[in-house]
Design a protein around this motif. Structure first.
Motif, PDB file in Angstrom:
ATOM      1  N   LYS A 257       7.507  -4.204   7.414  1.00 47.39           N
ATOM      2  CA  LYS A 257       6.050  -4.329   7.463  1.00 47.39           C
ATOM      3  C   LYS A 257       5.440  -3.973   6.110  1.00 47.39           C
ATOM      4  O   LYS A 257       4.517  -4.642   5.627  1.00 47.39           O
ATOM      5  CB  LYS A 257       5.475  -3.424   8.539  1.00 47.39           C
ATOM      6  N   LYS A 258       6.001  -2.931   5.494  1.00 48.80           N
ATOM      7  CA  LYS A 258       5.502  -2.502   4.188  1.00 48.80           C
ATOM      8  C   LYS A 258       5.745  -3.578   3.143  1.00 48.80           C
ATOM      9  O   LYS A 258       4.881  -3.869   2.309  1.00 48.80           O
ATOM     10  CB  LYS A 258       6.201  -1.208   3.778  1.00 48.80           C
ATOM     11  N   ALA A 259       6.916  -4.199   3.195  1.00 48.81           N
ATOM     12  CA  ALA A 259       7.243  -5.264   2.237  1.00 48.81           C
ATOM     13  C   ALA A 259       6.304  -6.448   2.404  1.00 48.81           C
ATOM     14  O   ALA A 259       5.858  -7.048   1.414  1.00 48.81           O
ATOM     15  CB  ALA A 259       8.696  -5.695   2.431  1.00 48.81           C
ATOM     16  N   LEU A 260       5.971  -6.806   3.643  1.00 51.58           N
ATOM     17  CA  LEU A 260       5.055  -7.914   3.902  1.00 51.58           C
ATOM     18  C   LEU A 260       3.687  -7.617   3.312  1.00 51.58           C
ATOM     19  O   LEU A 260       3.068  -8.479   2.677  1.00 51.58           O
ATOM     20  CB  LEU A 260       4.947  -8.162   5.400  1.00 51.58           C
ATOM     21  N   GLN A 261       3.211  -6.407   3.498  1.00 47.30           N
ATOM     22  CA  GLN A 261       1.904  -6.037   2.975  1.00 47.30           C
ATOM     23  C   GLN A 261       1.901  -6.044   1.446  1.00 47.30           C
ATOM     24  O   GLN A 261       0.944  -6.509   0.810  1.00 47.30           O
ATOM     25  CB  GLN A 261       1.501  -4.641   3.494  1.00 47.30           C
ATOM     26  N   GLU A 262       2.987  -5.543   0.843  1.00 49.23           N
ATOM     27  CA  GLU A 262       3.075  -5.526  -0.619  1.00 49.23           C
ATOM     28  C   GLU A 262       3.104  -6.940  -1.184  1.00 49.23           C
ATOM     29  O   GLU A 262       2.500  -7.218  -2.232  1.00 49.23           O
ATOM     30  CB  GLU A 262       4.340  -4.767  -1.046  1.00 49.23           C
ATOM     31  N   LEU A 263       3.800  -7.853  -0.497  1.00 47.07           N
ATOM     32  CA  LEU A 263       3.853  -9.239  -0.973  1.00 47.07           C
ATOM     33  C   LEU A 263       2.467  -9.875  -0.913  1.00 47.07           C
ATOM     34  O   LEU A 263       2.063 -10.597  -1.833  1.00 47.07           O
ATOM     35  CB  LEU A 263       4.855 -10.036  -0.132  1.00 47.07           C
ATOM     36  N   LYS A 264       1.732  -9.600   0.147  1.00 49.36           N
ATOM     37  CA  LYS A 264       0.373 -10.128   0.266  1.00 49.36           C
ATOM     38  C   LYS A 264      -0.505  -9.601  -0.870  1.00 49.36           C
ATOM     39  O   LYS A 264      -1.306 -10.351  -1.458  1.00 49.36           O
ATOM     40  CB  LYS A 264      -0.236  -9.734   1.610  1.00 49.36           C
ATOM     41  N   GLU A 265      -0.362  -8.331  -1.169  1.00 52.65           N
ATOM     42  CA  GLU A 265      -1.174  -7.720  -2.237  1.00 52.65           C
ATOM     43  C   GLU A 265      -0.849  -8.348  -3.582  1.00 52.65           C
ATOM     44  O   GLU A 265      -1.748  -8.618  -4.395  1.00 52.65           O
ATOM     45  CB  GLU A 265      -0.941  -6.214  -2.260  1.00 52.65           C
ATOM     46  N   ARG A 266       0.419  -8.579  -3.851  1.00 51.42           N
ATOM     47  CA  ARG A 266       0.814  -9.193  -5.112  1.00 51.42           C
ATOM     48  C   ARG A 266       0.269 -10.613  -5.218  1.00 51.42           C
ATOM     49  O   ARG A 266      -0.176 -11.048  -6.275  1.00 51.42           O
ATOM     50  CB  ARG A 266       2.335  -9.205  -5.257  1.00 51.42           C
ATOM     51  N   LEU A 267       0.307 -11.336  -4.117  1.00 50.10           N
ATOM     52  CA  LEU A 267      -0.226 -12.702  -4.118  1.00 50.10           C
ATOM     53  C   LEU A 267      -1.734 -12.710  -4.357  1.00 50.10           C
ATOM     54  O   LEU A 267      -2.261 -13.547  -5.089  1.00 50.10           O
ATOM     55  CB  LEU A 267       0.079 -13.386  -2.784  1.00 50.10           C
ATOM     56  N   SER A 268      -2.444 -11.766  -3.728  1.00 51.00           N
ATOM     57  CA  SER A 268      -3.904 -11.733  -3.819  1.00 51.00           C
ATOM     58  C   SER A 268      -4.387 -11.348  -5.218  1.00 51.00           C
ATOM     59  O   SER A 268      -5.521 -11.680  -5.595  1.00 51.00           O
ATOM     60  CB  SER A 268      -4.476 -10.755  -2.790  1.00 51.00           C
ATOM     61  N   THR A 269      -3.536 -10.679  -5.979  1.00 48.93           N
ATOM     62  CA  THR A 269      -3.929 -10.256  -7.332  1.00 48.93           C
ATOM     63  C   THR A 269      -3.341 -11.166  -8.408  1.00 48.93           C
ATOM     64  O   THR A 269      -3.426 -10.857  -9.597  1.00 48.93           O
ATOM     65  CB  THR A 269      -3.477  -8.815  -7.595  1.00 48.93           C
ATOM     66  N   THR A 270      -2.740 -12.258  -7.983  1.00 44.94           N
ATOM     67  CA  THR A 270      -2.138 -13.210  -8.925  1.00 44.94           C
ATOM     68  C   THR A 270      -2.964 -14.494  -8.935  1.00 44.94           C
ATOM     69  O   THR A 270      -3.396 -14.977  -7.885  1.00 44.94           O
ATOM     70  CB  THR A 270      -0.687 -13.540  -8.517  1.00 44.94           C
ATOM     71  N   SER A 271      -3.156 -15.046 -10.107  1.00 45.74           N
ATOM     72  CA  SER A 271      -3.916 -16.284 -10.223  1.00 45.74           C
ATOM     73  C   SER A 271      -3.018 -17.470  -9.849  1.00 45.74           C
ATOM     74  O   SER A 271      -2.102 -17.837 -10.583  1.00 45.74           O
ATOM     75  CB  SER A 271      -4.420 -16.443 -11.670  1.00 45.74           C
ATOM     76  N   LEU A 272      -3.305 -18.032  -8.683  1.00 53.04           N
ATOM     77  CA  LEU A 272      -2.543 -19.179  -8.189  1.00 53.04           C
ATOM     78  C   LEU A 272      -3.451 -20.388  -8.080  1.00 53.04           C
ATOM     79  O   LEU A 272      -4.612 -20.273  -7.691  1.00 53.04           O
ATOM     80  CB  LEU A 272      -1.940 -18.874  -6.811  1.00 53.04           C
ATOM     81  N   GLU A 273      -2.918 -21.568  -8.432  1.00 50.01           N
ATOM     82  CA  GLU A 273      -3.717 -22.786  -8.277  1.00 50.01           C
ATOM     83  C   GLU A 273      -3.987 -23.070  -6.806  1.00 50.01           C
ATOM     84  O   GLU A 273      -5.016 -23.612  -6.432  1.00 50.01           O
ATOM     85  CB  GLU A 273      -2.978 -23.967  -8.917  1.00 50.01           C
TER      86      GLU A 273
END
Length: 409
Positions: A51-67
């Motif tokens: 669960k912690k890994a899923l949340q961390e992945l979401k956070e990394r995605l949300s702070t990354t500039s993606l097209e």
């Protein structure tokens, strides 16, 4: 009167086996079943670290500039549970190591944009001659997974090989078509916790020209491993040559237990027996011992078939009772690997009537497709379909179905 079928074994004798090195190798490849248990993707079932890994992945995605944060038409960051299913697939593929899963996901999103994967399903790429032959989606397994069949034996023909793989541009076009087939299968998935979130792959190794297809196979494998994590629940290899077991033994130590648990390895002659464990016979293509013919899906949900086993040294009679005068009976029958005798007759109820031999005993070769016959009864009686395996010690799996159209008033 209601018609019914009765299965009647007439005789049995025990099976025997040869004990030799080659036999042991072949038996390894004859049917090695899958032990893979698919994830449910229900977040409440995850471990705390997952669960912690899923949340961390979401956070990394949300702070990354993606097209774009969309994949298969699903936003990965909108809070949609379908997005969580996709993210968990990338995490699982990297053993929940967040940094590695993020890198994989980032590269995949870039590749999908460059390759045009999001819209590839509706593209006209040609390859009509390969559809339904080389790679195609066909029905579902018993758990509702879409099934993708792969068979590259047609490329043993040099002219066909050159036409499809003759140069780099042709190879690129074929790879795009192969991705299109997979994307069409993915469109059938739920991407929901507890739903159907992966497909089944059946790969036919018969006559596959391994040397010639090495480059194409490696590129397909690389594309799928890098960009479609955890989207295959089971990989069934059929018509496997006996030496494959030795090759598998060499490479097995380098495969993860999770990957190996997805494999089902089946040698020639055991295809139907293996596929029946996972897919109903009415959903298996006729060339693999099933009853499904091209175009059947256009007629809606197929009529369920009944399965039975013919033991070595046994003759089985299938009796369909209650056929009225004027009725028409249509039946389909298949035995995996055939190599036995088949006969059909109509037995009238009236004592003074004669039995009608619809099909005298006929030797059915291994390559025979299912029997598909109809018979119009002029009087009441029963149909008897005979499967005679008395000259063999080998057990066979089989299936049949029928429909009786009663006479109209």
């Amino acid at each position: 009167m209601e018609e019914k079928a009765i299965l009647s074994p007439l005789s049995t004798q025990p099976e025997t086996s040869l004990k030799s090195l080659k036999k042991s190798l072949v038996s390894f490849a004859s049917f090695r079943s899958s032990s893979f248990k698919e994830d449910t993707y229900i977040t409440s079932n995850l471990k705390g670290s997952e669960k912690k890994a899923l949340q961390e992945l979401k956070e990394r995605l949300s702070t990354t500039s993606l097209e774009s944060d969309y994949m298969w038409g699903i936003s990965l960051l909108s809070g949609d549970e379908r997005g969580d299913v996709i993210l968990l697939k990338f995490l699982r593929a990297r053993d929940f190591r967040v940094a590695e899963a993020f890198t994989m996901l980032e590269k995949c999103l870039a590749w999908r944009k460059e390759f045009g994967a999001e819209n590839i399903v509706d593209e006209e790429l040609g390859f009509k001659e390969l559809e339904g032959v080389v790679a195609y989606m066909h029905s579902y397994d018993k758990d509702g997974h879409p099934v993708c069949y792969n068979a590259y034996g047609v490329f043993k023909d040099r002219e066909m090989y050159e036409r499809i793989f003759g140069d780099e541009e042709k190879l690129k076009k074929f790879l795009k078509w192969r991705v299109q087939v997979l994307e069409r299968g993915i469109k059938l998935l739920h991407f929901k916790p507890g739903g159907v979130n992966s497909i089944i792959q059946v790969t036919d190794l018969k006559d596959m020209p391994k040397r010639e297809l090495r480059v194409a196979s490696n590129q397909i494998l690389s594309l799928f491993q890098d960009n479609y994590p955890e989207l295959v629940a089971r990989k069934v290899f059929i018509n496997v040559p006996w030496y494959f077991s030795m090759l598998y033994g060499i490479f097995s130590p380098f495969l993860t237990q999770r990957t190996k648990s997805k494999f089902v390895i089946v040698r020639e002659g055991n295809v139907a027996e293996a596929l029946y464990k996972y897919i109903r016979p009415e959903n298996i293509p006729v060339q693999y011992g099933g009853l499904s013919r091209p175009g059947d899906s256009q007629d809606g949900v197929p009529k369920p078939a009944s399965e039975f086993t013919v033991k070595g040294g046994e003759k089985v009679n299938l009796e369909i009772d209650g056929i009225e005068a004027g009725a028409t009976i249509t039946w389909e029958l298949v035995v995996g690997g055939w190599e036995l005798d088949y006969a059909a007759e109509f037995v009238p109820n009236a004592e003074k009537s004669y039995t009608i031999a619809i099909q005298k005993a006929k030797w059915m070769a291994a390559s025979e497709e299912p029997v598909y016959r109809s018979f119009a009864a002029k009087e009441a009686g029963r149909m008897v379909l005979a499967v005679d395996n008395t000259n063999s010690r080998r057990r066979r799996v089989a299936a049949y179905r029928y429909i009786v159209r009663q006479p109209t008033a």
